[in-house]
Enzyme design. Structure first.
Site, PDB file in Angstrom:
ATOM      1  N   ASP A  97       0.853  -1.222  -0.051  1.00 42.32           N
ATOM      2  CA  ASP A  97      -0.131  -0.180  -0.081  1.00 42.32           C
ATOM      3  C   ASP A  97       0.886   1.243  -0.032  1.00 42.32           C
ATOM      4  O   ASP A  97       0.314   2.470   0.499  1.00 42.32           O
ATOM      5  CB  ASP A  97      -0.877   0.095   1.353  1.00 42.32           C
ATOM      6  CG  ASP A  97      -2.200  -0.949   0.986  1.00 42.32           C
ATOM      7  OD1 ASP A  97      -2.540  -1.286  -0.258  1.00 42.32           O
ATOM      8  OD2 ASP A  97      -2.774  -1.724   1.768  1.00 42.32           O
ATOM      9  N   ASP A 154      -6.905  -4.873  -4.195  1.00 45.15           N
ATOM     10  CA  ASP A 154      -6.572  -3.466  -4.002  1.00 45.15           C
ATOM     11  C   ASP A 154      -5.264  -3.143  -4.819  1.00 45.15           C
ATOM     12  O   ASP A 154      -5.040  -1.907  -4.885  1.00 45.15           O
ATOM     13  CB  ASP A 154      -6.325  -3.402  -2.391  1.00 45.15           C
ATOM     14  CG  ASP A 154      -7.250  -4.206  -1.601  1.00 45.15           C
ATOM     15  OD1 ASP A 154      -7.763  -5.281  -2.139  1.00 45.15           O
ATOM     16  OD2 ASP A 154      -7.593  -3.700  -0.356  1.00 45.15           O
TER      17      ASP A 154
HETATM   18  N1  GLY Z   1      -6.986  -1.715   1.017  1.00 42.94           N
HETATM   19  C1  GLY Z   1      -7.776  -2.224   2.211  1.00 42.94           C
HETATM   20  C2  GLY Z   1      -9.296  -2.070   2.098  1.00 42.94           C
HETATM   21  O1  GLY Z   1      -9.783  -1.597   0.902  1.00 42.94           O
HETATM   22  O2  GLY Z   1      -9.966  -2.131   3.027  1.00 42.94           O
END
Ligand code: GLY
Length: 374
Positions: A97, A154
């Site tokens: 992330d 994600d």
């Molecule tokens: N990237 C983690 C979520 O969408 O909760």
């Protein structure tokens, strides 16, 4: 875009600015995530400086700086960025992330002002992301915790950092990794019907695909709506940077599934489109993110299709505002109704910072004035 929707978005933006300024007055250098009793706390102290959402407030501020030119937004965004430096240096808990974290802070800072240190911070984060590429399985590993074979949907938003890095450096390595990863995600997480799985598991030594795993949705074979939103927007962005029509086709396929699903529930997505009918739990963040993705798709399709994706996006954004906006200037958090995960009841339908971010970006997209965070 219809004139009435543009006018509405302008009115909303004025209210949003007023509320963000009130929040800035209360926040100091804290990084907001989810208000408790109507007040933001510093999520970095609760969930760590590497918490995946730590860039969104900065991104929201850069959006407002870009449209207003007011220093107050830029200065506060830079404070957020400087706090994240600690996560880079600590390294230990860094995950995929880094895209969410630094596209919204250092990279946005560089795009808005040309700041040199911000540029290098962005490239540093991109290099960390590239370093997570598994060359046998052709995927970017999502998390740590002894899970070197896990890929999550994600990631399609995070790889924009790699496309940016290749554009900047004229070095194709970053983009090549992004494309290979996108192809793996497309193959193992996007289903024929346009629904999307959350986690794909691989053997990290051989690269062999093992199985889809349930994550934040109802089950391994269901359709977590925010994951579907990441796919809508993420594949549209991969198209933007590669012009490979396969990615646009996938973005449209998942968007069509998403639109069909929310048309049954007043344009507010349930947390999982394939969960049992009861309990009914919703997630505004999924809708708002997907709406921004639909408006990205609209940029790349024919006029007839454009109207469909724009109208669907506006339906979602307006329905969400009508039902979930909190315009009380004394309380933190603008859009309620976001949910972290289907099996995490303590976070059912609460205000989460990424709903506010995508609401802001959505308003600016309706106005044709969005800042290119992604
Ligand atoms: N990237 C983690 C979520 O969408 O909760």
């Amino acid at each position: 875009m219809k004139e009435t929707d543009v006018q509405w978005a302008g009115e909303m933006l004025a209210k949003l600015e007023e509320k963000v300024k009130a929040e800035l007055g209360r926040l100091g250098d804290a990084i907001p995530y989810m208000p408790h009793d109507g007040k933001y706390t510093d999520v970095a102290q609760e969930r760590g400086i590497d918490w995946w959402t730590n860039g969104f407030w900065g991104g929201l501020l850069w959006q407002l700086y870009s449209v207003t030119g007011e220093d107050v937004y830029r200065d506060a965004a830079v404070v957020q960025e400087k706090r994240l430096d600690e996560a880079l240096y600590r390294f230990r808990d860094i995950h995929h992330d880094v895209g969410f974290m630094w596209l919204h802070t250092a990279v946005a800072h560089y795009k808005a002002t040309g700041d040199e240190q911000a540029y290098y911070t962005g490239l540093h984060a991109a290099t960390l992301l590239a370093g997570r590429f598994n060359t046998v399985g052709n995927y970017i590993v999502a998390w740590n915790d002894n899970k070197p074979g896990w890929v999550i949907i994600d990631s399609m938003m995070n790889i924009v950092l790699l496309y940016w890095a290749s554009e900047q450096t004229k070095d194709p390595r970053f983009k090549t990794i992004a494309k290979k990863h996108a192809d793996t995600v497309a193959r193992y997480l996007v289903r024929e019907d346009g629904s999307v799985g959350h986690i794909a598991s691989f053997d990290p030594d051989t690269g062999e695909f093992l199985e889809q795993i349930g994550g934040q949705g109802y089950s391994a074979s269901s359709a977590w709506s925010r994951g579907n939103a990441w796919a809508v927007y993420g594949f549209a962005l991969s198209y933007k940077y590669t012009r490979n029509s396969y990615y646009l086709m996938l973005a449209k396929r998942v968007a069509n599934y998403f639109i069909a699903s929310v048309s049954r529930t007043g344009y507010i997505p349930r947390v999982d489109f394939q969960a049992p009918e009861e309990p009914k739990i919703y997630d505004t963040s999924a809708g708002l993110c997907a709406a921004c993705g639909m408006m990205e798709i609209a940029k790349w399709v024919s006029r007839e299709e454009r109207q469909f994706y724009e109208a669907s996006a506006v339906n979602i954004i307006r329905a969400t505002e009508e039902k979930y906006a909190n315009w009380n200037m004394d309380e933190d958090g603008i859009i309620g109704g976001a949910t972290e995960a289907y099996h995490r009841p303590s976070t059912y339908e609460v205000p989460l910072i990424y709903s506010d971010y995508f609401f802001t970006e959505g308003l600016l997209r309706i106005l044709g004035k969005e800042f290119p965070i992604w």
